[in-house]
Design a protein around this motif. Structure first.
Motif, PDB file in Angstrom:
ATOM      1  N   LYS A   1      -2.410  -5.017   5.091  1.00  0.00           N
ATOM      2  CA  LYS A   1      -2.894  -5.756   3.916  1.00  0.00           C
ATOM      3  C   LYS A   1      -4.306  -5.309   3.531  1.00  0.00           C
ATOM      4  O   LYS A   1      -4.606  -5.121   2.355  1.00  0.00           O
ATOM      5  CB  LYS A   1      -2.867  -7.259   4.201  1.00  0.00           C
ATOM      6  N   GLN A   2      -5.165  -5.109   4.525  1.00  0.00           N
ATOM      7  CA  GLN A   2      -6.530  -4.668   4.245  1.00  0.00           C
ATOM      8  C   GLN A   2      -6.562  -3.231   3.723  1.00  0.00           C
ATOM      9  O   GLN A   2      -7.313  -2.918   2.801  1.00  0.00           O
ATOM     10  CB  GLN A   2      -7.402  -4.795   5.498  1.00  0.00           C
ATOM     11  N   VAL A   3      -5.762  -2.365   4.309  1.00  0.00           N
ATOM     12  CA  VAL A   3      -5.705  -0.973   3.849  1.00  0.00           C
ATOM     13  C   VAL A   3      -5.181  -0.914   2.420  1.00  0.00           C
ATOM     14  O   VAL A   3      -5.716  -0.195   1.576  1.00  0.00           O
ATOM     15  CB  VAL A   3      -4.843  -0.111   4.804  1.00  0.00           C
ATOM     16  N   TRP A   4      -4.137  -1.684   2.130  1.00  0.00           N
ATOM     17  CA  TRP A   4      -3.588  -1.687   0.776  1.00  0.00           C
ATOM     18  C   TRP A   4      -4.613  -2.208  -0.217  1.00  0.00           C
ATOM     19  O   TRP A   4      -4.723  -1.708  -1.336  1.00  0.00           O
ATOM     20  CB  TRP A   4      -2.293  -2.504   0.703  1.00  0.00           C
ATOM     21  N   LYS A   5      -5.378  -3.212   0.195  1.00  0.00           N
ATOM     22  CA  LYS A   5      -6.413  -3.763  -0.688  1.00  0.00           C
ATOM     23  C   LYS A   5      -7.468  -2.698  -0.996  1.00  0.00           C
ATOM     24  O   LYS A   5      -7.939  -2.589  -2.119  1.00  0.00           O
ATOM     25  CB  LYS A   5      -7.064  -4.977  -0.040  1.00  0.00           C
ATOM     26  N   LEU A   6      -7.814  -1.876  -0.004  1.00  0.00           N
ATOM     27  CA  LEU A   6      -8.778  -0.791  -0.224  1.00  0.00           C
ATOM     28  C   LEU A   6      -8.216   0.279  -1.158  1.00  0.00           C
ATOM     29  O   LEU A   6      -8.933   0.814  -2.007  1.00  0.00           O
ATOM     30  CB  LEU A   6      -9.155  -0.134   1.106  1.00  0.00           C
ATOM     31  N   ILE A   7      -6.944   0.597  -0.983  1.00  0.00           N
ATOM     32  CA  ILE A   7      -6.330   1.665  -1.773  1.00  0.00           C
ATOM     33  C   ILE A   7      -6.076   1.227  -3.216  1.00  0.00           C
ATOM     34  O   ILE A   7      -6.421   1.926  -4.164  1.00  0.00           O
ATOM     35  CB  ILE A   7      -5.000   2.121  -1.132  1.00  0.00           C
ATOM     36  N   GLU A   8      -5.453   0.092  -3.391  1.00  0.00           N
ATOM     37  CA  GLU A   8      -5.014  -0.352  -4.712  1.00  0.00           C
ATOM     38  C   GLU A   8      -5.871  -1.450  -5.316  1.00  0.00           C
ATOM     39  O   GLU A   8      -5.755  -1.722  -6.502  1.00  0.00           O
ATOM     40  CB  GLU A   8      -3.559  -0.848  -4.649  1.00  0.00           C
TER      41      GLU A   8
ATOM     42  N   PRO B   1       3.563  -3.700  -3.168  1.00  0.00           N
ATOM     43  CA  PRO B   1       4.757  -3.878  -3.994  1.00  0.00           C
ATOM     44  C   PRO B   1       6.006  -4.090  -3.156  1.00  0.00           C
ATOM     45  O   PRO B   1       6.149  -3.529  -2.075  1.00  0.00           O
ATOM     46  CB  PRO B   1       4.855  -2.561  -4.765  1.00  0.00           C
ATOM     47  N   GLU B   2       6.883  -4.920  -3.673  1.00  0.00           N
ATOM     48  CA  GLU B   2       8.205  -5.103  -3.072  1.00  0.00           C
ATOM     49  C   GLU B   2       9.119  -4.029  -3.650  1.00  0.00           C
ATOM     50  O   GLU B   2       8.926  -3.578  -4.783  1.00  0.00           O
ATOM     51  CB  GLU B   2       8.758  -6.485  -3.427  1.00  0.00           C
ATOM     52  N   ALA B   3      10.118  -3.637  -2.895  1.00  0.00           N
ATOM     53  CA  ALA B   3      11.046  -2.600  -3.353  1.00  0.00           C
ATOM     54  C   ALA B   3      11.775  -3.014  -4.632  1.00  0.00           C
ATOM     55  O   ALA B   3      12.151  -2.166  -5.440  1.00  0.00           O
ATOM     56  CB  ALA B   3      12.053  -2.285  -2.257  1.00  0.00           C
ATOM     57  N   THR B   4      11.933  -4.304  -4.844  1.00  0.00           N
ATOM     58  CA  THR B   4      12.662  -4.793  -6.022  1.00  0.00           C
ATOM     59  C   THR B   4      11.758  -5.168  -7.191  1.00  0.00           C
ATOM     60  O   THR B   4      12.242  -5.711  -8.189  1.00  0.00           O
ATOM     61  CB  THR B   4      13.522  -6.011  -5.639  1.00  0.00           C
ATOM     62  N   ASP B   5      10.473  -4.891  -7.081  1.00  0.00           N
ATOM     63  CA  ASP B   5       9.528  -5.210  -8.152  1.00  0.00           C
ATOM     64  C   ASP B   5       9.680  -4.182  -9.269  1.00  0.00           C
ATOM     65  O   ASP B   5       9.254  -3.036  -9.143  1.00  0.00           O
ATOM     66  CB  ASP B   5       8.101  -5.212  -7.604  1.00  0.00           C
TER      67      ASP B   5
ATOM     68  N   ILE C   1       5.893   2.242  -4.695  1.00  0.00           N
ATOM     69  CA  ILE C   1       6.706   1.542  -3.700  1.00  0.00           C
ATOM     70  C   ILE C   1       6.917   2.397  -2.455  1.00  0.00           C
ATOM     71  O   ILE C   1       6.781   1.928  -1.324  1.00  0.00           O
ATOM     72  CB  ILE C   1       8.053   1.109  -4.323  1.00  0.00           C
ATOM     73  N   LEU C   2       7.220   3.676  -2.653  1.00  0.00           N
ATOM     74  CA  LEU C   2       7.466   4.552  -1.506  1.00  0.00           C
ATOM     75  C   LEU C   2       6.195   4.849  -0.715  1.00  0.00           C
ATOM     76  O   LEU C   2       6.228   4.919   0.523  1.00  0.00           O
ATOM     77  CB  LEU C   2       8.147   5.843  -1.957  1.00  0.00           C
ATOM     78  N   ILE C   3       5.088   4.992  -1.401  1.00  0.00           N
ATOM     79  CA  ILE C   3       3.817   5.196  -0.699  1.00  0.00           C
ATOM     80  C   ILE C   3       3.472   3.959   0.127  1.00  0.00           C
ATOM     81  O   ILE C   3       3.072   4.069   1.288  1.00  0.00           O
ATOM     82  CB  ILE C   3       2.680   5.550  -1.687  1.00  0.00           C
ATOM     83  N   ALA C   4       3.639   2.785  -0.455  1.00  0.00           N
ATOM     84  CA  ALA C   4       3.351   1.545   0.279  1.00  0.00           C
ATOM     85  C   ALA C   4       4.253   1.414   1.499  1.00  0.00           C
ATOM     86  O   ALA C   4       3.795   1.053   2.591  1.00  0.00           O
ATOM     87  CB  ALA C   4       3.522   0.331  -0.640  1.00  0.00           C
ATOM     88  N   ALA C   5       5.535   1.716   1.343  1.00  0.00           N
ATOM     89  CA  ALA C   5       6.476   1.606   2.464  1.00  0.00           C
ATOM     90  C   ALA C   5       6.140   2.600   3.577  1.00  0.00           C
ATOM     91  O   ALA C   5       6.176   2.256   4.764  1.00  0.00           O
ATOM     92  CB  ALA C   5       7.901   1.825   1.967  1.00  0.00           C
TER      93      ALA C   5
END
Length: 88
Positions: free
Chosen positions: A28-35, A41-45, A53-57
């Protein structure tokens, strides 16, 4: 089965739960720094791109694997220190 392996079973289960929670916080912290967003993102968003989505996964999987390996290894080292044998 060795006694250290039997003794390590409940410790391993507890460490697994801890590592999952820790990995979630790290991601969660890394994603907050990146984006700059709180939620990945959820796969169904439908408002998110395939790329995002693929980068996040992939990032989430890598973080979970690294944290799990670090926690498991630390637990095994601690078990060896306490029992004198490597859990296996």
């Amino acid at each position: 089965m060795k006694a250290s392996a039997i003794a390590y079973k409940p410790v391993g289960l507890a460490l697994g739960a801890v590592s999952g929670a820790l990995a979630g916080l790290v991601f969660k912290q890394v994603w907050k720094l990146i984006e700059g967003a709180d939620d990945a993102p959820e796969a169904t968003d439908e408002d998110r791109s395939w790329r995002e989505i693929l980068i996040a996964a992939a990032l989430q999987g890598a973080i979970f694997a690294a944290v799990k390996a670090a926690v498991d290894r630390s637990g095994a080292v601690a078990t060896r220190r306490v029992t004198g044998t490597w859990p296996g």
